[in-house]
Design an enzyme around this catalytic site. Structure first.
Site, mmCIF file in Angstrom:
data_model
loop_
_atom_site.group_PDB
_atom_site.id
_atom_site.type_symbol
_atom_site.label_atom_id
_atom_site.label_comp_id
_atom_site.label_asym_id
_atom_site.label_seq_id
_atom_site.Cartn_x
_atom_site.Cartn_y
_atom_site.Cartn_z
ATOM 1 C CD GLU A 31 -9.011 47.632 22.033
ATOM 2 O OE1 GLU A 31 -8.994 47.536 23.049
ATOM 3 O OE2 GLU A 31 -9.449 48.581 21.326
ATOM 4 C CD GLU A 48 0.354 79.330 22.354
ATOM 5 O OE1 GLU A 48 0.999 80.119 21.725
ATOM 6 O OE2 GLU A 48 -0.484 78.647 21.738
#
Length: 368
Positions: free
Chosen positions: A52, A293
Site C-alpha cells: 500500500e 527433494e
C-alpha cells in the site's frame, strides 16, 4: 475494468515479491481514480515498505477519493514498517477493496475495522480464493508456526525416478529444472536425506540467470554420515546449512559445527529423525517453507508423518520399466482407501514435460 480485473492486477504485482518477502506475505496494491490506474506497488522485500505504501509513493496524482485494491487486509500494527491503514487514512482514499482478511491474529479484521471507523468504504472477499492460494505458505506459518512443505520429484511416464542402475540425471529437461530453481528461490529451505548427499553430492543452491536467493539447506542425517568433503559441508560458511540427527556423537557434531554447519537433534522415530519434531524446530528458526527433494525413503517418511502440504510432480515422456525406484518407498498400501489423496490445482507443460501441482488432503491410512 471491474473489481476483479483490478484485483488480478494486484495479484500479478504481489507475485513479483515471491521469494523475497518470506516469512511475510506477498501483497500487491493498485490505486484507481476515475477509471484510471494512478498508482501500483507491491511488497518487494522483507523489512521494506508494504504494498500500500509503495503504491501511494508511486501515485501519479493525488489519491484523494480514489479506490485502492489490495490482495491482503491492510496492516494496523507497527512491525518493520508503520501501519498501512494509517497511510490509507492519511491519503484520503475513499474506498478499499480487499482480497482476503489477514490471518495474523495481530491484524485479523482490525485493519478493516479501523478503516471503516474513519469513514472509508471497505469491500472484502474479491478473488479471495486466489489471494489465499498465493499466500498459502504465510497462512500456514502464521497460524501454526510450522513450515509449508512441498514434496518435489521428477519421474518417467511409468513412475520411475531412476534407472535400475540408479541413474537419474536427467529425467526431465532444462525448462523443468529451471522451474525447480525458481521454487528453491521461492521457498526458504530445501531438505534432502543423507542418502541423496552421498549419492549425488549436490549443492542444493539456487541457480537462476536472473538472480535468486539460496534456500537454507536441511539434511536429514540420523547417523551423521554426511561426508566432510561433500559440497554441502564445504560451502556451509556461504549457504546456511542445518544437519538434523538423532546421534549423540558430540565429537562428530563439533566437527560439523567447526565447518559452519548447524546441528539439531530430534527424538528418534524408529532410529530416524522425527520429522514432525524437526518441523517445529525449523519453524522456530523462522523458516516458513521447505522444498523436499528427498529420495523414496524420505518421501515415505514425510507422507507418513503428514508434514507434506503440496506435491510437485514432473513427468517426463520416457519409460524405464522394471524394478527401478519409484518416488515413494516402502511396501506400499494394500487397500485403495488408504491412499494419500491429492487435489491437483495446476498443470503446466515445460517443453515435453508435464508439471502437476497438487495439494495434499492429509488422508493417510484412512484417517484424516
Amino acid at each position: 475494468m471491474n473489481d476483479e480485473a483490478y484485483m488480478r492486477r494486484a495479484l500479478e504485482l504481489a507475485g513479483m515479491g515471491m521469494g523475497w518477502t518470506n516469512p511475510n506475505p506477498m501483497v500487491g496494491a493498485v490505486i484507481v481514480k476515475e477509471g484510471r490506474i494512478i498508482g501500483e506497488g507491491y511488497h518487494e522485500r522483507y523489512g521494506e515498505l508494504h504494498a500500500e505504501r509503495n503504491a501511494l509513493k508511486n501515485c501519479t496524482e493525488d489519491p484523494e477519493g480514489a479506490t485502492i485494491y489490495v490482495t491482503l487486509e491492510p496492516c494496523c500494527h507497527h512491525g518493520k514498517t508503520p501501519p498501512c491503514a494509517d497511510a490509507i487514512i492519511e491519503s484520503r482514499i475513499g474506498k478499499v477493496v480487499v482480497g482476503m482478511l489477514d490471518v495474523n491474529p495481530v491484524v485479523a479484521g482490525n485493519g478493516v475495522k479501523i478503516l471503516k471507523d474513519h469513514g472509508i468504504e471497505v469491500v472484502t472477499g474479491v478473488l479471495e480464493e486466489e489471494c489465499r492460494r498465493l499466500n498459502r505458505i504465510f497462512i500456514k506459518y502464521i497460524t501454526k508456526k510450522l513450515p509449508y512443505v512441498v514434496m518435489k520429484y521428477a519421474m518417467t511416464a511409468d513412475g520411475k525416478i531412476a534407472t535400475v542402475s540408479g541413474q537419474s540425471k536427467w529425467i526431465t529437461g532444462d525448462s523443468s529444472r529451471k522451474n525447480v530453481h525458481r521454487t528453491r528461490h521461492a521457498l526458504m529451505g530445501v531438505m534432502v536425506g543423507v542418502g541423496t548427499v552421498m549419492a549425488d553430492d549436490p549443492m542444493l543452491d539456487c541457480r537462476l540467470s536472473e538472480g535468486g536467493k539460496n534456500p537454507v539447506r536441511i539434511i536429514c542425517d540420523s547417523g551423521l554420515r554426511t561426508p566432510m568433503d561433500s559440497k554441502i559441508v564445504k560451502t556451509a560458511s556461504e549457504i546456511r546449512t542445518i544437519i538434523a540427527t538423532v546421534s549423540g556423537d558430540e565429537s562428530r557434531i563439533k566437527e560439523y559445527e567447526s565447518r559452519s554447519c548447524e546441528v539439531v537433534r530430534t527424538s528418534s522415530n524408529q532410529g530416524r529423525v522425527d520429522l514432525k519434531e524437526l518441523m517445529k524446530i525449523i519453524g522456530a528458526e523462522g523458516i516458513d517453507s521447505i522444498l523436499l527433494e528427498g529420495g523414496a525413503e524420505l518421501n515415505l517418511g514425510a507422507l507418513e508423518s503428514q508434514i507434506v502440504d503440496e506435491v510437485h510432480t514432473y513427468i517426463a515422456p520416457k519409460i524405464f520399466g522394471g524394478n527401478a525406484k519409484t518416488p515413494v518407498g516402502g511396501a506400499g498400501i494394500e487397500n485403495i482407501d488408504d491412499a494419500v489423496m491429492l487435489n491437483p490445482v495446476n498443470i503446466t507443460k515445460f517443453d515435453d514435460d508435464i508439471f502437476v501441482e497438487s495439494e495434499v488432503k492429509h488422508l493417510v491410512h484412512g484417517n484424516s
